[in-house]
Design an enzyme around this catalytic site. Structure first.
Site, PDB file in Angstrom:
ATOM      1  CG  ASP A  52      -0.535  -0.072   2.336  1.00  0.00           C
ATOM      2  OD1 ASP A  52       0.868  -0.334   2.763  1.00  0.00           O
ATOM      3  OD2 ASP A  52      -1.257  -0.024   3.543  1.00  0.00           O
ATOM      4  CB  SER A  53       4.630   1.648  -0.184  1.00  0.00           C
ATOM      5  OG  SER A  53       4.808   0.491  -0.794  1.00  0.00           O
ATOM      6  CG  ASP A  91       0.304  -4.103   1.988  1.00  0.00           C
ATOM      7  OD1 ASP A  91       0.659  -5.247   2.559  1.00  0.00           O
ATOM      8  OD2 ASP A  91       1.389  -3.190   1.897  1.00  0.00           O
ATOM      9  CE  LYS A 121       3.226  -5.905   3.772  1.00  0.00           C
ATOM     10  NZ  LYS A 121       2.855  -4.942   4.421  1.00  0.00           N
ATOM     11  CD  GLU A 123       0.233  -1.546   7.914  1.00  0.00           C
ATOM     12  OE1 GLU A 123      -0.078  -0.755   8.758  1.00  0.00           O
ATOM     13  OE2 GLU A 123       1.032  -1.148   6.567  1.00  0.00           O
ATOM     14  CD  GLU A 190       7.501  -0.331   7.575  1.00  0.00           C
ATOM     15  OE1 GLU A 190       6.770  -1.304   7.342  1.00  0.00           O
ATOM     16  OE2 GLU A 190       7.818   0.634   7.287  1.00  0.00           O
TER      17      GLU A 190
HETATM   18  O1  KIV Z   1       3.452  -1.134   1.647  1.00  0.00           O
HETATM   19  C1  KIV Z   1       4.576  -1.439   1.532  1.00  0.00           C
HETATM   20  O2  KIV Z   1       5.489  -1.182   0.746  1.00  0.00           O
HETATM   21  C2  KIV Z   1       5.097  -2.351   2.770  1.00  0.00           C
HETATM   22  C3  KIV Z   1       6.618  -2.464   2.915  1.00  0.00           C
HETATM   23  C4  KIV Z   1       7.383  -1.506   3.416  1.00  0.00           C
HETATM   24  C5  KIV Z   1       6.896  -3.876   3.883  1.00  0.00           C
HETATM   25  O3  KIV Z   1       4.482  -2.711   3.657  1.00  0.00           O
END
Ligand code: KIV
Length: 272
Positions: A52-53, A91, A121, A123, A190
């Site tokens: 989600d980055s 994510d 994924k 969090e 992280e």
């Molecule tokens: O969204 C992302 O890029 C991440 C990584 C930093 C692990 O969750």
């Protein structure tokens, strides 16, 4: 280089588990689009994370919070289309799994059905464990994410290293165990102290992937735009830049502008 990867078979969660047992390190990188994912996969990456980055890297938002489910599915579809070997994790974006387990599993199923990615994924630790369990019960592989969890940045108030204090470190360790016990296939840690990440890596049977969590983890993940040096305004201590694409691209684009303006491009071989 791609030829360094002897095993051309599609990476599975089972294979990642074996890699940990065999002491083989796991390489993971983000991608958000077809062209980049094709290069990342072709180079021999084990896991591609549709992080989600994308909210920051692709859309220029300050945080990961604004990205939507539809936008994550759009990015994940493009990455899956490009990927032959790597395991693709997507994510779950902020707000799509925190309300309750039923909503979480409904959104998880939607991502899997529409994007064809391999795993998700999420969090968080014990506070989302019922949702994680329900998603796993639906047959969807889940990777946990502990430590600095960017979807909670407004609660933390800072991107500084997490779990330096004993209470937070102990909670992180028990969260990691809880995620393993319900059946997660991996956990991302992280920005936490290396010694703490080393302990979690030693105590868990599932692979632990670190970002700013030291060298003892079973694998490492970075954001592709950061490690390629496309972004210049983000330089945390843990980031190693493997290229200066910003300079290379700026020079190439500058040359193109010069050639267009001088009339040098296109020349007679570049026209019909
Ligand atoms: O969204 C992302 O890029 C991440 C990584 C930093 C692990 O969750």
């Amino acid at each position: 280089m791609a030829y360094l990867v002897e095993d051309k078979r599609k990476v599975t969660t089972h294979r990642l588990f074996q890699m940990k047992q065999e002491g083989k390190k796991i390489a993971m990188l983000t991608s958000y689009d077809y062209t980049t994912a094709q290069i990342v996969d072709g180079a021999g990456m084990d896991i591609i994370l549709v992080g989600d980055s994308a909210s920051n890297v692709m859309a220029g938002n300050m945080t990961t919070l604004p990205i939507t489910l539809d936008q994550m599915i759009y990015h994940a579809k493009a990455v899956v289309r490009a990927t032959k070997r790597a395991l693709v994790i997507c994510d779950m974006p902020f707000g799509t799994y925190q309300v309750n387990p039923t909503e979480g599993v409904t959104n998880a199923i939607r991502i899997m059905k529409e994007s064809h990615c391999d795993a998700l994924k999420l969090e968080g630790g014990v506070e989302i464990i019922d949702t994680v369990k329900k998603i796993l019960d639906a047959g969807i592989p889940v990777c946990g994410h502990l430590g600095l969890t960017p979807q909670s940045i407004n609660k933390f108030g800072t991107y500084t290293v997490r779990a330096r204090e004993e209470a937070e470190a102990e909670k992180l360790v028990s969260d990691a165990h809880a995620l393993e016990e319900v059946g997660c296939f991996a956990v991302v840690l992280e920005k936490i102290p290396a010694a703490l990440a080393e302990r979690v890596t030693r105590e868990l049977k599932i692979p632990v992937i670190g970002i700013g969590a030291g060298g003892a983890c079973d694998g490492q993940v970075l954001v592709v735009a950061d490690m390629l040096g496309m972004s210049t305004d983000f330089s945390p201590k843990f980031l190693r830049r493997y290229a200066d694409l910003n300079a290379i691209m700026t020079e190439a684009i500058g040359n193109y502008i010069t050639d267009v303006k001088s009339g040098d491009f296109p020349n007679e071989n570049e026209q019909y």
